[in-house]
Design a protein around this motif. Structure first.
Motif, mmCIF file in Angstrom:
data_model
loop_
_atom_site.group_PDB
_atom_site.id
_atom_site.type_symbol
_atom_site.label_atom_id
_atom_site.label_comp_id
_atom_site.label_asym_id
_atom_site.label_seq_id
_atom_site.Cartn_x
_atom_site.Cartn_y
_atom_site.Cartn_z
ATOM 1 N N ARG A 96 -1.744 1.285 -13.038
ATOM 2 C CA ARG A 96 -2.743 0.835 -11.986
ATOM 3 C C ARG A 96 -3.982 1.704 -11.985
ATOM 4 N NH1 ARG A 96 1.852 1.333 -7.168
ATOM 5 N NH2 ARG A 96 3.009 -0.650 -7.902
ATOM 6 N N ARG A 106 -0.307 -7.803 -1.313
ATOM 7 C CA ARG A 106 1.135 -7.934 -0.925
ATOM 8 C C ARG A 106 1.388 -9.078 0.167
ATOM 9 N NH1 ARG A 106 4.443 -2.231 -2.378
ATOM 10 N NH2 ARG A 106 4.001 -2.630 -4.671
ATOM 11 N N ARG A 132 -3.496 -3.325 0.357
ATOM 12 C CA ARG A 132 -3.145 -1.849 0.095
ATOM 13 C C ARG A 132 -3.926 -1.245 -0.804
ATOM 14 N NH1 ARG A 132 2.711 0.383 -3.126
ATOM 15 N NH2 ARG A 132 1.798 2.565 -3.513
ATOM 16 N N TYR A 139 -1.178 9.253 -3.770
ATOM 17 C CA TYR A 139 -0.906 9.013 -4.971
ATOM 18 C C TYR A 139 -1.890 9.609 -6.179
ATOM 19 C CZ TYR A 139 2.729 5.680 -3.655
ATOM 20 O OH TYR A 139 3.802 4.947 -3.102
HETATM 21 C C1 IPM Z 1 5.739 0.267 -5.232
HETATM 22 C C2 IPM Z 1 6.728 1.310 -5.885
HETATM 23 C C3 IPM Z 1 5.948 2.239 -6.502
HETATM 24 C C4 IPM Z 1 4.872 2.870 -5.636
HETATM 25 C C5 IPM Z 1 7.021 3.502 -7.129
HETATM 26 C C6 IPM Z 1 7.757 2.736 -8.249
HETATM 27 C C7 IPM Z 1 5.838 4.420 -7.953
HETATM 28 O O1 IPM Z 1 7.260 1.726 -4.715
HETATM 29 O O2 IPM Z 1 5.374 -0.338 -6.167
HETATM 30 O O3 IPM Z 1 5.705 0.086 -4.152
HETATM 31 O O4 IPM Z 1 5.374 3.592 -4.763
HETATM 32 O O5 IPM Z 1 3.675 2.324 -5.469
#
Ligand code: IPM
Ligand code: MN
Length: 354
Positions: A96, A106, A132, A139
């Protein structure tokens, strides 16, 4: 007219990933024949098994290779014998971030009310999209331990929000809402009452950019309230824009109200680069190899991929075929209880393509 040709990088990944991706590719192949496009595909073995054998997650050379493709189709990453965090950050988040897929799109759509855990909610009540932010926030991996392992220990984890990062995400959401052309309402989901730096920036950018979109109605909801409205009044939402962490959390709830992880798909989008499409559920190790996992989320991810590549008719046809099987055939959307096997579901979707 000359046939359009795409190059798809396929990462089946771990657990049930390969099974659901197999069904997605079956549908892709049928759609290509029907709608007159062609594609090449190359399968990459990134994932837990490879990590256990080689100690490798994803190298910079792998990223350089993936940049040559029209799109990436991903199954699932996560292995019970690998400590949590290694594959997630080393593969999924690395993909990503290095491909700058700064949007995680989503959709939350209920296809059949009998699969909704909420009382009295119908397909017309649950039809919204979460945008999102996918490259920053909590993150980003910023933070530290101080005095680790002592009783004075402090662990910090920083939410990193840049003007540029927030603005491109918010702008994408306004554009998406305009093009979606449904209720033309964009909701900012945040936490301005507590996270007074990060959400001050988000709110200012949301208002400023909003002036360029007078046709879009705007709204704001705190993230805690958003989860409440998802359950109580999901019909209030059209498009929601939010940060990485809140988007992660609310889209699991979104998946549940649309019928579960078996049907929820997402796209990691770089509008000017290589995007990646995936079922949003995990690798479901306990169902691996049993031909019982629901492949519809992975099939919906193919539909999103085709939409993104400009094959709108094929994308819509796949979604319609999914709607038909969900309305007419399936007993449940949950693994092992669907009334059909994984591969039978792929076959029915192919048969339903119009
Ligand atoms: C998602 C998953 C991931 C995230 C994890 C697996 C790192 O939960 O794609 O939502 O937190 O983004
Ligand atoms: Mn998640």
């Amino acid at each position: 007219m000359e046939k359009k040709k795409y190059n798809i990088a396929v990462i089946p990944g771990d657990g049930t990933g390969p099974e659901v991706v197999g069904e997605g590719l079956k549908v892709l192949e049928a759609a290509a024949v029907k709608f007159g496009f062609s594609y090449g595909q190359r399968v990459f073995d990134f994932g837990g098994e490879r990590y256990l054998k080689t100690g490798k997650t994803l190298e910079d050379a792998d990223i350089a290779e993936l940049k040559k493709y029209s799109a990436i189709y991903l199954g699932a990453i996560g292995h019970p014998q690998v400590k949590p965090g290694i594959l997630e950050t080393g593969i999924l988040l690395k993909l990503r971030f290095s491909l700058d897929q700064y949007i995680n799109l989503r959709p939350v759509r209920l296809y059949n009310e009998k699969f909704c855990p909420l009382k009295d909610k119908k397909p017309e009540d649950i039809d919204f999209v979460v945008v999102r932010e996918n490259s920053e926030g909590l993150y980003k991996g910023m933070g530290e331990f101080r005095d680790k392992g002592t009783d004075k220990e402090v662990a910090t984890q920083i939410s990193y929000n840049t003007r540029k990062g927030v603005e491109r995400c918010v702008r994408y959401a306004y554009e998406y809402c305009r093009n979606r052309n449904k209720r033309k309402k964009l909701t900012l989901c945040g936490k301005t009452n507590v996270l007074t730096y990060a959400w001050d920036l988000w709110q200012r950018v949301f208002e400023e950019v909003g002036r360029e979109y007078p046709d879009i109605k705007t709204d704001y909801a705190h993230v805690d309230a958003t989860t409440m409205w998802f359950v109580k009044n999901p019909e209030w939402f059209d498009v929601i824009v939010t940060d990485n962490m809140f988007g992660d959390i609310i889209t699991d709830l979104g998946a549940m109200i649309q019928g579960g992880m078996g049907i929820a798909a997402g796209g990691n989008i770089n509008p000017r680069g290589v995007s990646m499409f995936e079922p949003i559920g995990g690798s479901a190790p306990k169902y691996t190899g049993l031909n019982v996992i629901n492949p519809l989320a992975a099939i919906c991810a193919v539909s999103m991929m085709l939409e993104n590549l400009g094959e709108g008719r094929a994308a819509a046809s796949i979604e319609d075929a999914v709607i038909k099987i969900v309305r007419e055939d399936l007993v449940s959307l949950a693994a092992g209880k669907m009334g059909y096997s994984t591969s039978e579901i792929g076959d029915i979707v192919v048969k339903n393509l119009k």
